[in-house]
Design a protein around this motif. Structure first.
Motif, PDB file in Angstrom:
ATOM      1  N   TYR A  94       0.810  -1.186  -0.084  1.00 34.05           N
ATOM      2  CA  TYR A  94       0.072   0.069  -0.170  1.00 34.05           C
ATOM      3  C   TYR A  94       1.000   1.305   0.046  1.00 34.05           C
ATOM      4  O   TYR A  94       1.961   1.604   0.589  1.00 34.05           O
ATOM      5  CB  TYR A  94      -0.727  -0.048   1.399  1.00 34.05           C
ATOM      6  CG  TYR A  94      -1.916   1.090   1.383  1.00 34.05           C
ATOM      7  CD1 TYR A  94      -3.124   1.355   0.614  1.00 34.05           C
ATOM      8  CD2 TYR A  94      -1.601   2.221   2.474  1.00 34.05           C
ATOM      9  CE1 TYR A  94      -3.826   2.319   0.829  1.00 34.05           C
ATOM     10  CE2 TYR A  94      -2.357   3.244   2.410  1.00 34.05           C
ATOM     11  CZ  TYR A  94      -3.736   3.133   1.839  1.00 34.05           C
ATOM     12  OH  TYR A  94      -4.367   4.339   1.927  1.00 34.05           O
ATOM     13  N   VAL A  98      -3.250   3.656  -2.462  1.00 33.94           N
ATOM     14  CA  VAL A  98      -3.081   2.647  -3.840  1.00 33.94           C
ATOM     15  C   VAL A  98      -2.430   1.172  -3.428  1.00 33.94           C
ATOM     16  O   VAL A  98      -1.510   1.316  -2.946  1.00 33.94           O
ATOM     17  CB  VAL A  98      -2.484   3.167  -5.043  1.00 33.94           C
ATOM     18  CG1 VAL A  98      -2.082   2.396  -6.144  1.00 33.94           C
ATOM     19  CG2 VAL A  98      -3.074   4.429  -5.475  1.00 33.94           C
ATOM     20  N   TRP A  99      -3.289   0.351  -3.427  1.00 39.42           N
ATOM     21  CA  TRP A  99      -2.753  -1.039  -3.192  1.00 39.42           C
ATOM     22  C   TRP A  99      -2.303  -1.781  -4.613  1.00 39.42           C
ATOM     23  O   TRP A  99      -2.790  -1.566  -5.586  1.00 39.42           O
ATOM     24  CB  TRP A  99      -3.880  -2.059  -2.846  1.00 39.42           C
ATOM     25  CG  TRP A  99      -3.975  -1.953  -1.286  1.00 39.42           C
ATOM     26  CD1 TRP A  99      -5.041  -1.289  -0.487  1.00 39.42           C
ATOM     27  CD2 TRP A  99      -3.193  -2.599  -0.183  1.00 39.42           C
ATOM     28  NE1 TRP A  99      -4.803  -1.365   0.813  1.00 39.42           N
ATOM     29  CE2 TRP A  99      -3.774  -2.274   1.032  1.00 39.42           C
ATOM     30  CE3 TRP A  99      -2.209  -3.145  -0.139  1.00 39.42           C
ATOM     31  CZ2 TRP A  99      -3.193  -2.522   2.225  1.00 39.42           C
ATOM     32  CZ3 TRP A  99      -1.494  -3.622   0.902  1.00 39.42           C
ATOM     33  CH2 TRP A  99      -2.313  -3.349   2.165  1.00 39.42           C
ATOM     34  N   SER A 100      -1.100  -2.268  -4.364  1.00 32.44           N
ATOM     35  CA  SER A 100      -0.668  -2.853  -5.640  1.00 32.44           C
ATOM     36  C   SER A 100      -0.156  -4.286  -5.338  1.00 32.44           C
ATOM     37  O   SER A 100       0.304  -4.579  -4.406  1.00 32.44           O
ATOM     38  CB  SER A 100       0.707  -1.966  -6.125  1.00 32.44           C
ATOM     39  OG  SER A 100       0.426  -0.884  -6.579  1.00 32.44           O
ATOM     40  N   SER A 127      -2.868  -2.279  -9.809  1.00 31.47           N
ATOM     41  CA  SER A 127      -2.834  -1.458  -8.693  1.00 31.47           C
ATOM     42  C   SER A 127      -4.540  -0.964  -8.492  1.00 31.47           C
ATOM     43  O   SER A 127      -5.408  -0.890  -9.725  1.00 31.47           O
ATOM     44  CB  SER A 127      -2.128  -0.124  -8.929  1.00 31.47           C
ATOM     45  OG  SER A 127      -0.675  -0.485  -9.145  1.00 31.47           O
ATOM     46  N   TYR A 128      -4.866  -0.666  -7.459  1.00 25.38           N
ATOM     47  CA  TYR A 128      -6.037  -0.331  -7.108  1.00 25.38           C
ATOM     48  C   TYR A 128      -5.940   0.814  -6.080  1.00 25.38           C
ATOM     49  O   TYR A 128      -5.772   0.817  -5.066  1.00 25.38           O
ATOM     50  CB  TYR A 128      -6.986  -1.461  -6.434  1.00 25.38           C
ATOM     51  CG  TYR A 128      -6.977  -2.740  -7.351  1.00 25.38           C
ATOM     52  CD1 TYR A 128      -8.045  -2.994  -8.132  1.00 25.38           C
ATOM     53  CD2 TYR A 128      -5.826  -3.471  -7.617  1.00 25.38           C
ATOM     54  CE1 TYR A 128      -8.283  -3.953  -9.028  1.00 25.38           C
ATOM     55  CE2 TYR A 128      -6.109  -4.431  -8.410  1.00 25.38           C
ATOM     56  CZ  TYR A 128      -7.135  -4.914  -9.196  1.00 25.38           C
ATOM     57  OH  TYR A 128      -7.023  -5.856  -9.968  1.00 25.38           O
ATOM     58  N   ASN A 129      -6.794   1.956  -6.657  1.00 26.68           N
ATOM     59  CA  ASN A 129      -6.868   3.099  -5.693  1.00 26.68           C
ATOM     60  C   ASN A 129      -8.228   3.117  -4.929  1.00 26.68           C
ATOM     61  O   ASN A 129      -9.469   3.143  -5.339  1.00 26.68           O
ATOM     62  CB  ASN A 129      -7.071   4.445  -6.576  1.00 26.68           C
ATOM     63  CG  ASN A 129      -6.843   5.813  -5.900  1.00 26.68           C
ATOM     64  OD1 ASN A 129      -7.342   5.849  -4.626  1.00 26.68           O
ATOM     65  ND2 ASN A 129      -6.242   6.688  -6.356  1.00 26.68           N
TER      66      ASN A 129
END
Length: 267
Positions: A94, A98-100, A127-129
């Motif tokens: 994190y 953002v998680w990647s 990636s997820y914001n």
């Protein structure tokens, strides 16, 4: 101690090891890049390269052979333990909302050799914001398929990073589908640190991949008979092991002692 910005000081050494291949290369610079390798054993094999500079080629080969043999034995044990069930594992970090998901080859190889299965390659986004609802929903859907999480999030002080920190970062209210929480399988590789902040993951874990593999095997198929070296379980309140050593203590190590690998019992 030499200031790396004062490169003229490096001329006094026969060899100066660096992983920065972009800097000006003097005649005595030796590039050292185990981190560029794709597989755990390839990273460890760089001991042979270092051994040449210390006139310890024979000993370096002996150490690598012992590490490799132990690693391969553990991998065979892991394969036999997980023949019927392979836990789905996600390396993720994190940063700034953002998680990647990590795609570094050597980490994925560790999971496979420990008897696990990496999170589905069909995920079309890395990636997820979490501030974007669609991203957050997609992240949660992926996590509901995961059996074990390895949280790589950077923490300036690993001691204050807890399961609560992780849960706040994933921002999920309904945790009923999260198998890795139910089974208490949330890990970080910051268990072993030196001088309060330096993670041995970036040092000792490179030269001794058999210990990393043994840790992950215990994480995925726990026996209760093995104490992990590099990984701590956030879900179980795993504690950090901190050590400090002065430069003089490090230099006092004999050549044979400093090259002695830790062999994990493998039966």
């Amino acid at each position: 101690m030499v200031n790396k910005s004062e490169t003229q000081q490096l001329s006094q050494f026969s060899a100066y090891f660096t992983s920065d291949i972009n800097q000006a290369q003097a005649c005595n610079v030796a590039n050292f890049q185990p981190s560029a390798e794709d597989y755990p054993l390839q990273r460890a094999e760089w001991i042979k390269y270092v051994g040449v500079f210390a006139n310890l080629e024979v000993r370096a080969n002996q150490v690598y052979d012992a590490v490799k043999e132990n690693y391969m034995c553990l991998a065979r044990i892991a394969a036999s333990r997980t023949s019927s069930f392979k836990p789905i594992v996600a390396w993720m970090g994190y940063d700034n909302g953002v998680w990647s998901f990590t795609k570094e080859a050597y980490k994925l190889k560790f999971v496979e050799d420990a008897g696990g299965e990496n999170v589905d390659d069909s995920i079309n986004k890395v990636s997820y914001n979490i501030s974007i609802p669609d991203d957050l929903d997609a992240l949660h859907a992926i996590l509901c398929t995961v059996d074990a999480v390895i949280d790589e999030t950077y923490a300036s002080d690993p001691n204050v990073y807890t399961l609560t920190t992780f849960l706040q970062n994933i921002n999920i209210e309904d945790q009923s589908c999260l198998a890795f929480l139910t089974s208490e399988n949330v890990w970080r590789y910051d268990k072993k640190i030196q001088n309060s902040t330096a993670l041995d993951w970036f040092d000792g874990a490179v030269s001794q991949p058999q210990l990393v593999l043994a840790d992950l095997i215990e994480a995925f198929s726990p026996t209760g008979n093995y104490t992990t070296t590099y990984f701590r379980n956030l879900a179980k309140g795993g504690e950090i092991t901190s050590s400090s050593s002065s430069a003089s203590e490090t230099c006092d190590l004999s050549g044979s002692l400093s090259l002695e690998p830790t062999i994990v019992p493998c039966e």
